[in-house]
Design a protein around this motif. Structure first.
Motif, PDB file in Angstrom:
ATOM      1  N   PHE A  36      45.761  47.589  29.534  1.00  0.00           N
ATOM      2  CA  PHE A  36      46.390  48.583  30.604  1.00  0.00           C
ATOM      3  C   PHE A  36      47.661  48.526  29.297  1.00  0.00           C
ATOM      4  N   MET A  37      47.748  50.252  28.997  1.00  0.00           N
ATOM      5  CA  MET A  37      48.881  50.711  28.246  1.00  0.00           C
ATOM      6  C   MET A  37      48.994  52.013  28.927  1.00  0.00           C
ATOM      7  N   MET A  38      50.820  52.515  28.933  1.00  0.00           N
ATOM      8  CA  MET A  38      51.431  53.463  29.723  1.00  0.00           C
ATOM      9  C   MET A  38      51.432  53.285  31.198  1.00  0.00           C
ATOM     10  N   ASP A  71      49.545  43.136  40.773  1.00  0.00           N
ATOM     11  CA  ASP A  71      50.596  42.201  40.276  1.00  0.00           C
ATOM     12  C   ASP A  71      50.294  42.487  38.846  1.00  0.00           C
ATOM     13  N   LEU A  72      51.170  43.256  37.718  1.00  0.00           N
ATOM     14  CA  LEU A  72      51.023  43.106  36.740  1.00  0.00           C
ATOM     15  C   LEU A  72      51.827  42.515  35.774  1.00  0.00           C
ATOM     16  N   ARG A  73      51.115  42.335  34.796  1.00  0.00           N
ATOM     17  CA  ARG A  73      51.751  40.592  34.114  1.00  0.00           C
ATOM     18  C   ARG A  73      52.410  41.632  32.481  1.00  0.00           C
ATOM     19  N   ARG A  74      53.160  41.341  31.651  1.00  0.00           N
ATOM     20  CA  ARG A  74      53.153  41.691  30.384  1.00  0.00           C
ATOM     21  C   ARG A  74      52.348  40.544  29.582  1.00  0.00           C
ATOM     22  N   GLY A  98      54.438  48.790  26.326  1.00  0.00           N
ATOM     23  CA  GLY A  98      53.982  47.441  26.333  1.00  0.00           C
ATOM     24  C   GLY A  98      52.842  47.223  27.076  1.00  0.00           C
ATOM     25  N   LEU A  99      51.707  46.165  26.551  1.00  0.00           N
ATOM     26  CA  LEU A  99      50.804  45.904  27.224  1.00  0.00           C
ATOM     27  C   LEU A  99      50.336  45.086  28.023  1.00  0.00           C
ATOM     28  N   TRP A 100      49.976  45.185  29.627  1.00  0.00           N
ATOM     29  CA  TRP A 100      49.957  44.728  30.390  1.00  0.00           C
ATOM     30  C   TRP A 100      48.731  44.174  31.220  1.00  0.00           C
ATOM     31  N   TYR A 101      48.803  43.559  32.226  1.00  0.00           N
ATOM     32  CA  TYR A 101      47.158  42.956  32.951  1.00  0.00           C
ATOM     33  C   TYR A 101      47.470  42.924  34.035  1.00  0.00           C
ATOM     34  N   GLY A 104      41.896  41.157  37.082  1.00  0.00           N
ATOM     35  CA  GLY A 104      41.496  42.387  36.300  1.00  0.00           C
ATOM     36  C   GLY A 104      41.872  44.100  36.648  1.00  0.00           C
ATOM     37  N   MET A 105      41.424  44.580  35.186  1.00  0.00           N
ATOM     38  CA  MET A 105      42.004  45.877  35.190  1.00  0.00           C
ATOM     39  C   MET A 105      40.814  46.404  36.217  1.00  0.00           C
ATOM     40  N   TYR A 106      39.782  45.969  36.821  1.00  0.00           N
ATOM     41  CA  TYR A 106      39.322  46.441  38.041  1.00  0.00           C
ATOM     42  C   TYR A 106      40.166  46.207  39.601  1.00  0.00           C
TER      43      TYR A 106
END
Ligand SMILES: Cc1cc2nc3c(=O)[nH]c(=O)nc-3n(C[C@H](O)[C@H](O)[C@H](O)COP(=O)(O)OP(=O)(O)OC[C@H]3O[C@@H](n4cnc5c(N)ncnc54)[C@H](O)[C@@H]3O)c2cc1C
Length: 498
Positions: free
Chosen positions: A63-65, A85-88, A220-223, A227-229
């Motif tokens: 998950f970028m940008m 709920d995004l986590r860096r 940042g790169l996020w999660y 999951g991405m789904y």
């Protein structure tokens, strides 16, 4: 005929993220939208699979940008933070080089200084310079190239745009460019491997794509927890709330055309659904070859270059491996030759590079307690009917190689702990999502297939037929496809006089 059709009645072929986002945008503006998806669930390459208590994202994992996702939510009248709920993720990557040395990339500049200087004196300052330039490339490319709806050649080829190409380093090869900053081959690899996300070799790609290294470390790169789904799920939910009707297990067999317009679609079961606007989210090359009547146009698309594919292993393991981070890249063998094998020979190197996504260290819901969920991707050439390709043989070789490589790095027991296993080869990508040649990233992003030179979001002859997704403008990757959805939706609304 063109005057009598009801352009507000929209059919979208495919519930990939491009189809979902376009549908939601149009429904928000009052259009009646039906999405037809061949599979039993939405998402396409932003997909997911649950097996034996393990949850696997099957395609996108990075998950970028984040601002491009946030813009989509905002345009739909929602706030991203209310849904995701995004986590860096930091370190962003755990890299292992061919000589077994390792480097963790991080946005913590103090730590990065120590790590880079240990590899090459002076490299930290040069990385700052590289990222600074890449930031300017990112800021310029977004409005001037990626986010722009080019409608005519003069809009693209003119002295002002030439300045833009030069400033975004579109005419410089990425691997030549990186040598200006780093001598050590490991650092050259660490700041170019991401080009593979565009389905490209860094030896062919423009230095413009240094913008990816910038955005990963700066934005940042996020999660997203779950999951991405989750991105597919929440955007589908928002689309439904806005009135979009999704029909699954509904493969479209034909786009019906007449009098210079698209009139609807025919499903594989023979049903005909009329529409005043048709949007094809299924991959563009497939649509031209299989759903439209013009074979010459399909041949023209076929002559374009496709990006690479992947052999995948989805492993549910009854043991956790804390040695791995969330994103792990194992670079093996000769960097240049590995790309030549994939992109020139449409094969797989003897010592293939591979990537492991291991989300459980971020999100325990992805596996039973004490277990691990691994997504292992091996970039390979796409299907090439002109040569003989032994996919079962390559799949077996890749699996053995990965297990041996991990054993050499101190994880000797992985195979013994695999409880659940699913594997894809390029034919699986082709069959599941109708991706031409099994190319996971669609049409390549080389210079001659970018911006105006990439297939447009509207058909040149049928002016109520639109395209959205990875093989259209601006290109592949979830955030880029979200831009594609915004461009396609804006064009549709404009054409419908809304
Ligand atoms: C292995 C892999 C890893 C990736 N990693 C990342 C990453 O980490 N980060 C990132 O941002 N991007 C990543 N990507 C890219 C990203 O996933 C894609 O660019 C994006 O999801 C493409 O979306 P789309 O809407 O263009 O197409 P698709 O996802 O292909 O959607 C098209 C839909 O159309 C349906 N369809 C096809 N034919 C028909 C038909 N005849 N009738 C009805 N429906 C039909 C398909 O089933 C599919 O659901 C990755 C892709 C892959 C494959």
């Amino acid at each position: 005929m063109q005057n009598t059709i009801n352009k507000s009645q929209v059919i979208i072929i495919g519930a990939g993220i491009g189809g979902i986002a376009t549908a939601a945008r149009l429904a928000r503006r009052g259009m009646q939208v039906t999405v037809l998806e061949k599979n039993e669930q939405p998402g396409g390459r932003l997909g997911c699979m649950s097996l034996d208590g393990y949850t696997f994202d099957t395609g996108a994992t990075l998950f970028m940008m984040p601002e491009l996702y946030a813009r989509t939510f905002a345009d739909l009248g929602e706030r991203m933070q209310d849904h995701l709920d995004l986590r860096r993720i930091d370190p962003t990557y755990h890299l292992t080089f061919p000589d077994d040395s390792q480097l963790q990339l991080t946005s913590d500049m103090q730590q990065m200084r120590g790590r880079l200087e240990a590899i090459e004196t002076g490299s930290f300052e040069r990385m700052l310079h590289y990222l600074g330039d890449a930031g300017r490339i990112y800021d310029l490319s977004m409005p001037k190239m990626l986010g722009r709806d080019f409608r005519s050649l003069p809009e693209f080829i003119n002295p002002r745009m030439l300045q833009v190409f030069l400033r975004v380093k579109a005419l410089t090869r990425h691997t030549d460019y990186i040598r200006r900053f780093f001598k050590d081959p490991r650092l050259q690899m660490a700041f170019t491997f991401q080009d593979m996300y565009m389905g490209l070799s860094p030896y062919d790609s423009p230095a413009t794509y240094s913008l990816m290294q910038y955005t990963e470390l700066a934005d940042g790169l996020w999660y997203p927890m779950g999951g991405m789904y989750r991105v597919t799920e929440v955007l589908t939910g928002i689309a439904e709330k806005l009135g979009v009707h999704f029909i699954y297990n509904a493969p479209v067999e034909k786009i019906l055309v007449g009098d210079g317009v698209a009139t609807g679609v025919q499903l594989a079961d023979g049903r005909v659904l009329p529409a005043g606007t048709v949007v094809a989210n299924a991959d563009l090359g497939y649509v031209y070859r299989n759903l439209l009547p013009d074979a010459a146009a399909a041949d023209r698309i076929d002559r374009k270059e496709y990006g690479c594919s992947t052999i995948m292993f989805y492993w549910g393991l009854d043991k956790q491996y804390p040695q791995l981070g969330p994103h792990n890249l194992f670079l093996n063998g000769d960097y240049r030759l590995s790309f030549e094998e994939i992109f020139k020979h449409t094969g797989m190197p003897d010592e293939p590079n591979f990537y492991i996504h291991a989300p459980v260290r971020l999100d325990s819901s992805m596996a039973p307690a004490g277990h691990d969920t691994w997504y292992v991707a091996v970039p390979v050439g796409h299907i090439n009917k002109k040569i003989s390709q032994d996919w079962p043989g390559l799949q077996a070789h890749a699996r053995d190689f990965i297990l041996q490589r991990l054993a050499r790095l101190g994880l000797p027991d992985v195979e013994a702990h695999i409880r659940t296993e699913v594997s894809f080869v390029p034919q699986d990508w082709q069959e599941r999502y109708n991706l031409p040649y099994g190319s996971t990233h669609g049409l390549s992003h080389k210079l001659t297939q970018m911006a105006y030179l990439r297939p447009h979001n509207r058909h040149s002859r049928y002016h109520n037929l639109y395209f959205v997704g990875a093989s259209t403008h601006p290109g592949t990757g979830v955030p880029t496809v979200l831009i594609s959805a915004a461009l396609a939706a804006n064009r549709i609304l404009e054409d419908a006089g809304r």
